[in-house]
Design a protein around this motif. Structure first.
Motif, PDB file in Angstrom:
ATOM      1  N   TYR A  58       0.836  -1.204   0.000  1.00 58.69           N
ATOM      2  CA  TYR A  58       0.000   0.000   0.000  1.00 58.69           C
ATOM      3  C   TYR A  58       0.873   1.258   0.000  1.00 58.69           C
ATOM      4  N   LEU A 155      -7.311  -5.948  -5.118  1.00 60.99           N
ATOM      5  CA  LEU A 155      -7.157  -4.836  -4.194  1.00 60.99           C
ATOM      6  C   LEU A 155      -6.977  -3.543  -4.979  1.00 60.99           C
ATOM      7  N   LEU A 157      -6.910   1.065  -4.524  1.00 59.90           N
ATOM      8  CA  LEU A 157      -6.881   2.256  -3.682  1.00 59.90           C
ATOM      9  C   LEU A 157      -7.534   3.397  -4.446  1.00 59.90           C
ATOM     10  N   VAL A 169      -6.538   8.813   0.825  1.00 57.32           N
ATOM     11  CA  VAL A 169      -6.509   7.483   0.217  1.00 57.32           C
ATOM     12  C   VAL A 169      -7.468   6.567   0.970  1.00 57.32           C
ATOM     13  N   THR A 170      -8.292   5.836   0.217  1.00 54.47           N
ATOM     14  CA  THR A 170      -9.122   4.793   0.808  1.00 54.47           C
ATOM     15  C   THR A 170      -8.817   3.480   0.101  1.00 54.47           C
ATOM     16  N   GLN A 171      -9.116   2.369   0.748  1.00 58.86           N
ATOM     17  CA  GLN A 171      -8.796   1.074   0.160  1.00 58.86           C
ATOM     18  C   GLN A 171     -10.023   0.181   0.079  1.00 58.86           C
ATOM     19  N   THR A 200     -16.463  -0.599  -7.029  1.00 56.13           N
ATOM     20  CA  THR A 200     -15.465  -0.807  -5.978  1.00 56.13           C
ATOM     21  C   THR A 200     -16.052  -0.578  -4.598  1.00 56.13           C
ATOM     22  N   ALA A 202     -14.021   0.596  -2.259  1.00 58.37           N
ATOM     23  CA  ALA A 202     -13.258   1.728  -1.732  1.00 58.37           C
ATOM     24  C   ALA A 202     -14.180   2.935  -1.621  1.00 58.37           C
ATOM     25  N   MET A 216      -2.537  -2.632  -7.479  1.00 61.04           N
ATOM     26  CA  MET A 216      -1.314  -2.798  -6.697  1.00 61.04           C
ATOM     27  C   MET A 216      -0.053  -2.795  -7.551  1.00 61.04           C
TER      28      MET A 216
END
Length: 358
Positions: A58, A155, A157, A169-171, A200, A202, A216
């Motif tokens: 991350y 995954l 962000l 930033v959010t995930q 998403t 996120a 990623m």
């Protein structure tokens, strides 16, 4: 040795053997307990390492991409953007720029705000490109990925300026792909119907629009554009359901605007009509799209569809509203042949239509 003493010796020997067996068995049990404890410790260490690896990933992605994400201030709106090239072009949502022509842009590095001007806006896909008046040296363009390779469960962000909180930033994960979503016009939306969107988990909040949805590998796979709303909750945002315009479409549109100053090839299918939703039956429910006007030489015109006809089907999709027609067309391609069902003076008809381009 007399018999009594012999029996006593044999009994002691048996007891000693039994005690030894018990001790041995006890030793086996202790050994197993120790093994389990060691295994648990190893697993815990592995879990910590995995968590540490994810955290490091991350942090690496954020370090790679965040310098390419900017905050855009328009007169009546605040949003995000992505540095498209080292010449100062920035791609964002059309609803972020609105009707404005000039903007202030702040980089994630927290530098002094820069000025920028609109190059072109394309509300039909809710995309726009602005250009910095004086691009700073070392401006870092983002790397755009192949959105056709995006898979559910990856995954991701989301980077931008939600609620004006720059460089946030959010995930989450990719929850679904291939979504067709229609924007509202409330709150400055363009009313666009956009196909192949990336869904998403996120968090996408006001101000995230125009920012970056990143995988990623530090590649932009989409531009976060809107969050789902829940009508039962007063149209408030539905947590964990956000949508991003796929990167491939973003590049297609932005490349044309940078090169030609406008969109010359939308890649969007069109019937070549102006229409409106009509109501029918005793319950006055939406029953189709009335053709108000037909573009001369357009797809519908060539197929014999006329003003006054009511479109009720496109391919296998039942059409009840202008939105459902837009969503059906968003899933098709220019040049594709589809069967259009419609009624004329109360009689049902069909026509084979070669779709045009928006």
């Amino acid at each position: 040795m007399d018999r009594s003493r012999a029996r006593h010796v044999r009994m002691l020997a048996s007891l000693t053997a039994a005690a030894l067996a018990t001790a041995l068995l006890g030793g086996c049990s202790d050994s197993g307990s120790g093994s389990s404890a060691t295994k648990a410790t190893t697993q815990a260490a592995a879990a910590r390492k995995d968590a540490s690896d994810v955290q490091s990933d991350y942090q690496r992605v954020i370090k790679d991409v965040l310098p390419s994400v900017v905050q855009i201030d328009a007169a009546d709106s605040l949003g995000s953007g992505i540095v498209f090239d080292d010449k100062g072009h920035i791609v964002t949502n059309a609803h972020v720029v609105g009707e404005e022509k000039a903007f202030k842009v702040t980089a994630a590095t927290g530098e002094q705000a820069l000025t920028a001007k609109l190059v072109s806006s394309y509300p039909e896909q809710d995309l726009a490109v602005i250009k910095l008046d004086e691009p700073p040296s070392g401006l870092k363009a983002a790397k755009f990925g192949d959105s056709s390779k995006v898979e559910v469960g990856q995954l991701v962000l989301a980077m931008g300026s939600p609620l004006g909180l720059s460089s946030s930033v959010t995930q989450g994960i990719v929850s679904a792909t291939g979504r067709t979503v229609s924007e509202g016009r409330a709150g400055g939306g363009t009313g666009a119907t956009i196909g192949n969107m990336v869904q998403t988990s996120a968090a996408i909040n006001p101000g995230n629009s125009g920012g970056a949805l990143v995988n990623m590998d530090s590649e932009v796979v989409g531009i976060p554009t809107l969050a789902a709303t829940d009508p039962e909750m007063g149209d408030s945002a539905a947590p964990g359901i956000g949508f991003a315009i796929p990167a491939s479409m973003v590049k297609t549109i932005a490349d044309q605007i940078v090169k030609d100053g406008k969109v010359t090839d939308s890649g969007r299918a069109a019937l070549g009509i102006t229409g409106r939703t009509v109501l029918g039956g005793d319950d006055y429910r939406a029953a189709g799209v009335a053709v108000v006007d037909v573009v001369s030489g357009g797809a519908a015109d060539k197929a014999g569809i006329k003003a006054g006809d009511i479109i009720t089907k496109l391919g296998d999709t039942t059409i009840t509203t202008i939105t459902s027609l837009s969503e059906a067309l968003a899933a098709d391609q220019p040049g594709q042949q589809v069967q259009v069902g419609y009624s004329r003076d109360g009689s049902g008809k069909t026509a084979e239509v070669t779709l045009g381009e928006m």
